[in-house]
Design a protein around this motif. Structure first.
Motif, short mmCIF file in Angstrom:
data_model
loop_
_atom_site.label_atom_id
_atom_site.label_comp_id
_atom_site.label_asym_id
_atom_site.label_seq_id
_atom_site.Cartn_x
_atom_site.Cartn_y
_atom_site.Cartn_z
N TRP A 45 -0.71 87.90 53.31
CA TRP A 45 -0.65 87.63 54.75
C TRP A 45 -1.76 88.37 55.47
O TRP A 45 -1.88 89.57 55.39
N PHE A 46 -2.55 87.58 56.16
CA PHE A 46 -3.70 88.09 56.90
C PHE A 46 -3.22 88.89 58.10
O PHE A 46 -2.21 88.55 58.73
N MET A 47 -3.92 89.95 58.44
CA MET A 47 -3.67 90.66 59.69
C MET A 47 -5.03 90.96 60.31
O MET A 47 -5.91 91.50 59.63
N CYS A 71 -7.51 91.34 64.26
CA CYS A 71 -7.68 91.29 65.70
C CYS A 71 -7.93 89.83 66.06
O CYS A 71 -8.71 89.14 65.41
N HIS A 72 -7.22 89.32 67.09
CA HIS A 72 -7.39 87.91 67.45
C HIS A 72 -8.54 87.68 68.42
O HIS A 72 -8.68 86.60 69.00
N LEU A 73 -9.38 88.69 68.64
CA LEU A 73 -10.65 88.45 69.32
C LEU A 73 -11.60 87.99 68.22
O LEU A 73 -11.92 88.75 67.30
N ILE A 82 -6.77 74.77 58.96
CA ILE A 82 -5.94 74.84 60.17
C ILE A 82 -4.80 75.83 59.92
O ILE A 82 -4.12 75.77 58.90
N HIS A 83 -4.60 76.72 60.90
CA HIS A 83 -3.53 77.72 60.84
C HIS A 83 -2.45 77.36 61.85
O HIS A 83 -2.75 76.96 62.97
N TRP A 84 -1.19 77.51 61.45
CA TRP A 84 -0.03 77.22 62.30
C TRP A 84 0.44 78.57 62.80
O TRP A 84 1.30 79.21 62.19
N PHE A 86 -3.58 92.33 68.03
CA PHE A 86 -3.44 92.19 66.58
C PHE A 86 -2.39 91.15 66.21
O PHE A 86 -1.30 91.13 66.76
N HIS A 87 -2.76 90.30 65.26
CA HIS A 87 -1.88 89.22 64.79
C HIS A 87 -1.60 89.40 63.31
O HIS A 87 -2.52 89.63 62.53
N LEU A 88 -0.32 89.28 62.96
CA LEU A 88 0.09 89.32 61.56
C LEU A 88 0.59 87.93 61.18
O LEU A 88 1.44 87.36 61.87
N HIS A 89 0.06 87.40 60.09
CA HIS A 89 0.53 86.12 59.59
C HIS A 89 1.83 86.31 58.79
O HIS A 89 2.08 87.38 58.25
N GLY A 90 2.64 85.25 58.73
CA GLY A 90 3.82 85.25 57.86
C GLY A 90 5.03 85.99 58.39
O GLY A 90 6.09 85.98 57.77
N LEU A 114 4.53 77.77 69.95
CA LEU A 114 3.50 78.38 69.10
C LEU A 114 2.28 77.49 69.24
O LEU A 114 2.21 76.65 70.12
N TRP A 115 1.31 77.68 68.38
CA TRP A 115 0.13 76.81 68.48
C TRP A 115 -0.57 76.75 67.15
O TRP A 115 -0.26 77.51 66.24
N TRP A 116 -1.48 75.79 67.04
CA TRP A 116 -2.27 75.67 65.81
C TRP A 116 -3.74 75.78 66.18
O TRP A 116 -4.13 75.46 67.31
N HIS A 117 -4.54 76.25 65.24
CA HIS A 117 -5.98 76.31 65.50
C HIS A 117 -6.77 76.36 64.20
O HIS A 117 -6.24 76.76 63.16
N ALA A 118 -8.04 75.96 64.28
CA ALA A 118 -8.94 76.09 63.14
C ALA A 118 -9.00 77.57 62.77
O ALA A 118 -8.96 78.44 63.64
N HIS A 119 -9.04 77.86 61.47
CA HIS A 119 -9.09 79.27 61.06
C HIS A 119 -10.28 79.50 60.14
O HIS A 119 -10.14 79.97 59.02
N ILE A 120 -11.45 79.15 60.67
CA ILE A 120 -12.69 79.37 59.93
C ILE A 120 -13.81 79.45 60.96
O ILE A 120 -13.84 78.65 61.89
#
Ligand code: C2O
Length: 564
Positions: A524-526, A528-530, A85-87, A467-471, A128-134
């Protein structure tokens, strides 16, 4: 005091401010949640089908915290799929262990196992939101994160009477993991979604879904805060409410200069808070959402609806539909995004890096690699600087922290291998549609300032990419159509009040420049959020080195970090 999400909230409950005031009256608290990953039969659309859920809920429970709180979420996996799960949007300072992307910051939680995500909510407030990240599991495993400002700190906009989370999603009638797998086997895009949803429901325009309509009751004369989240896998969405304009006050948990609009545009991963005044003739009004797509790509174009219903109005009153921008209205899209400005007040300054230590230029490309077992003998893939990212077998953060060799290389190039007319005619661009594959990342010095230009290309086709950047949050200092021109475009940057956010759209056939200060050490992952493009390799990671101070290093991993 601890609140268990599944006891207190059902994701779609109107939250009363009075009620909130009494359970958050203390200073920083520890909030505890139990997330049970369960496959549950959920009745939606025309039939019931088993889906992967948190606590049997779809959407999942809201994580409700206050700025400064500590959060402990124990995730226990009862499903047959590996889970993480990613926050989304939480900065996780020094604490990538709680970030969640599988094989980037942790190995997944295997069936029968648990992991406790342990993090602080510091310097952030909003939605913000949380979601499965796999895999594609976030299709049904997602929920809202609401961060209230510190006790005694008001919103920088009129206090709403009540608030409501609005989660926009995508629904497949068949099993989402099977859909994804089939696409991969064929080397083609998987079947598109069967419906869009608002708080898990498609609304009455979808056949046999009368029961499955989200209704929000409002009182005449009152103001409501809608916390809107695009949790769809692949679709950028417009949203409008018949008869009611919306005032945008926040995106991605950062306050904006307020502006009023008839429709909002929201990309997968993004959040938008709007104020809505219930000031029309009491009745029933549709809220509607539909895909924005200005590229020659087939998408799910079905409209999902919910109802804004004035108190006392019977269900027999037929609601009217709002006017949404045309599905390909790029003019609306560009001008909407131009209006997004940081509040940049004394209390909430926009600390835009003015001097840049590291200049990065990444091209976004779709392509095809040979695949003898696929239908066309080719497999679609996606790349940054012509590199299609290959997921490692162990978490990159572990590999970095424990200095494990052979997991990744830090030679991700700062520029594409060779310049070309990125957004020119497909014929010239498409001479180079195959990409190299590798787990290649970029190493960034602690506290350096980074400018990253993301340039869309016409490799196969132009398309917009959120595009999403983590952290981190970053500042969106510039955007434009065509090829980025350093001489002409840099002088037009907004370095005063650019929007600060965690997910930004790169326009179809255009570019977007972001800036951030690399002050959060870790991996930190970066991407495309598609989800389609993430799966095809449109992703990389930044390894941000430790700083000199003892409080500027990656924290030690928690003892229950899942093994691979
Ligand atoms: Cu919202 Cu890496 O994801």
């Amino acid at each position: 005091m601890s609140i268990r999400g599944k006891d207190v909230f059902s994701g779609i409950t109107l939250l009363l401010f009075g009620f909130l005031a009494c359970f958050t009256s203390s200073e920083a608290a520890i909030k505890k949640y139990q997330f049970d990953i369960q496959v549950k039969n959920v009745s939606r659309l025309c039939h019931a089908k088993p889906i992967v859920t948190v606590n049997g809920m779809y959407p999942g429970p809201t994580v409700y915290v206050r700025e400064g709180d500590s959060v402990l979420v124990n995730v226990t996996n009862h499903a047959q799929y590996n889970m993480s799960i990613h926050w989304h949007g939480l900065k996780q300072y020094r604490n990538g262990w709680a970030d969640g992307p599988a094989y980037i910051t942790q190995c997944p939680i295997q069936t029968g196992n648990s992991y406790t995500y342990n993090f602080n909510v510091t310097g952030q407030r909003g939605t913000l939101w949380w979601h499965a990240h796999i895999l594609w599991l976030r299709a049904t495993v997602y929920g809202a994160i609401v961060i209230m400002p510190k006790q005694g700190t008001p919103f920088p906009f009129p206090q709403p009477y009540r608030e409501q989370t609005i989660l926009l999603g995508e629904w497949w009638n068949s099993d989402v993991e099977a859909v994804e797998k089939q696409g991969n086997q064929l080397g083609l895009p998987p079947n598109m979604s069967d419906a869009h949803t608002i708080n898990g429901k498609p609304g009455p325009l979808f056949p046999c879904s009368e029961k499955h309509t989200f209704v929000m009751e409002v009182e005449l004369g009152k103001t409501y805060l809608l916390r809107i989240i695009n949790a769809a896998l692949n679709d950028e969405l417009f949203l409008a409410i018949a008869g009611h304009s919306m005032t945008v006050v926040e995106v991605d948990a950062v306050y904006t200069k307020p502006f009023t609009t008839e429709s909002i545009l929201i990309a997968p991963g993004q959040t938008t808070n709007v104020l809505v005044q219930a000031n029309r003739v009491p009745g029933r009004y549709f809220m509607a959402t539909r895909t924005f797509i200005d590229a020659p790509i087939p998408v799910d174009n079905k409209t999902a609806t919910a109802i804004l219903q004035y108190k006392g109005i019977p269900n027999t009153v037929m609601p009217a539909l709002p006017q949404l921008p045309a599905p390909n209205d790029s003019v609306f899209a560009l001008s909407y995004n131009q209006k997004l400005r940081s509040l940049n007040s004394l209390q909430f300054p926009a600390n835009v890096p003015l001097k840049v230590d590291r200049n990065l230029f990444y091209t976004i490309g779709l392509g095809m690699n040979s695949c003898p077992t696929c239908v066309n003998g080719t497999r679609l893939l996606a790349s940054l600087n012509n590199i299609s990212f290959v997921m490692p077998q162990v978490g990159l953060l572990q590999a970095h922290y424990f200095d494990m060799k052979g997991v990744f290389t830090t030679d991700f190039p700062d520029q594409p291998p060779s310049p070309f007319n990125y957004t020119g005619a497909p014929l010239t661009a498409n001479l180079r549609t195959s990409a190299s594959r590798g787990t290649r990342v970029s190493k960034i010095a602690f506290n350096s300032t980074v400018e990253l230009v993301l340039q869309d290309t016409n490799l196969l086709t132009v398309e917009s990419h959120p595009f999403h950047l983590h952290g981190y949050n970053f500042f969106v200092v510039g955007t434009g159509i065509g090829n980025f021109d350093p001489a002409k475009d840099r002088i037009k940057y907004n370095l005063v009040d650019p929007m600060e956010r965690n997910t930004v759209g790169v326009p179809t056939g255009g570019w977007t420049t972001i800036r951030f200060r690399a002050d959060n050490p870790g991996v930190w992952f970066m991407h495309c959020h598609l989800e389609l493009h993430t799966g095809w390799g449109l992703k990389t990671a930044f390894v941000v080195e430790d700083g000199p101070g003892s409080d500027q290093t990656v924290l030690p991993p928690p003892s229950d970090l899942p093994p691979c």
